[in-house]
Design an enzyme around this catalytic site. Sequence first.
Site, mmCIF file in Angstrom:
data_model
loop_
_atom_site.group_PDB
_atom_site.id
_atom_site.type_symbol
_atom_site.label_atom_id
_atom_site.label_comp_id
_atom_site.label_asym_id
_atom_site.label_seq_id
_atom_site.Cartn_x
_atom_site.Cartn_y
_atom_site.Cartn_z
ATOM 1 N N GLU A 284 0.818 -1.207 0.000
ATOM 2 C CA GLU A 284 0.000 0.000 0.000
ATOM 3 C C GLU A 284 0.856 1.264 0.000
ATOM 4 O O GLU A 284 0.533 2.247 -0.663
ATOM 5 C CB GLU A 284 -0.958 -0.003 1.197
ATOM 6 N N CYS B 232 -24.395 1.567 -15.661
ATOM 7 C CA CYS B 232 -23.505 2.692 -15.390
ATOM 8 C C CYS B 232 -24.176 4.008 -15.765
ATOM 9 O O CYS B 232 -24.538 4.239 -16.923
ATOM 10 C CB CYS B 232 -22.198 2.521 -16.160
ATOM 11 N N ASP C 55 -9.644 4.672 -2.807
ATOM 12 C CA ASP C 55 -8.500 5.177 -3.562
ATOM 13 C C ASP C 55 -9.019 5.809 -4.856
ATOM 14 O O ASP C 55 -10.228 5.866 -5.112
ATOM 15 C CB ASP C 55 -7.467 4.080 -3.823
ATOM 16 N N TYR D 75 -6.937 6.366 4.099
ATOM 17 C CA TYR D 75 -6.998 5.340 3.067
ATOM 18 C C TYR D 75 -6.155 4.123 3.444
ATOM 19 O O TYR D 75 -6.625 2.976 3.373
ATOM 20 C CB TYR D 75 -6.544 5.871 1.705
#
Length: 322
Positions: A67, A239, A168, A150
């Site tokens: 990360e 979408c 993210d 995060y």
Amino acid sequence: MPSPRAPRPAPPAPADLAHPAGLAPPAAALPPIPALHSSVIDWFDEHARELPWRRPDAGAWSVMVSEFMLQQTPVSRVLPVHEQWLARWPRPAALAAEPPGEAVRAWGRLGYPRRALRLHAAAGAIAERHGGQVPDDHAALLALPGVGEYTAAAVASFAYGRRHAVLDTNVRRVFARALTGVRYPPTATTAAERKLAHALLPEDEATAARWAASTMELGALVCTARAPACVRCPIAAHCAWRLAGSPAHDGPPRRGQTYAGTDRQVRGKLLAVLREATGPVAQEELDAVWHEPVQRARALDGLVADGLVEPLPGGTYRLPLT
């Protein structure tokens, strides 16, 4: 962390789960949220990349290292450095026992080397406060040096299967397009995005963790910033951005980052000399890496101010020892 191919728990049962308040698309655009979870997680089960920090035996330290390294850096560049890092420092205490300059040296050309110092500081805190084990509690993770909202959520979710909203850039882009009908999310994460992400979280912890990984992978592989592959998207039919005709000019402009000729490039060149050196480096050696003296001095001063370089008596420099 669970394997991408491992059997997953069923999504929450109620089929009439309400859509979160505040979504922009028409009501007909969205399937019930459990179906949305299933579509994306099923896609992940089939298409997820096999990455070392996703292996069942990877461990939380591997996840944490990944990360830190993956911030603003593509997976292809991270993979070899992550492997070398874990081979040298398989546990946080092993990294904490070495000078921070060694972390900077091993960081190589990943860029943004202050991340190496932050990871070294986090390793020291883990060794000192948590018996050398990466904590599984979100608050404890957030209290570590260099760990923000995060990263704390990502480590808790991906390493320990906890239920957290992991936001993210990739996840934010998927949610912006699929659920709010805009091409790009805002420049900085907003309260509305956090509210939406929490509203979309599956109630089951393990499913929530897979949802976090799945939406991130969807943004990385399919719903990309420049060329989204809508024909391969498991939720393309729902979408909102696509149903609106894929408008191209909403949201903040996306500017490509320049590198050549910037202070970042000069800093990188200076650090490269120091990483290769086995001892202190004379000013003359550093002067040779860049032709413009004012910019070179500014870059070197910035490295010193950031704790990445340590000045020594006699006009020499080295990577930090403390």
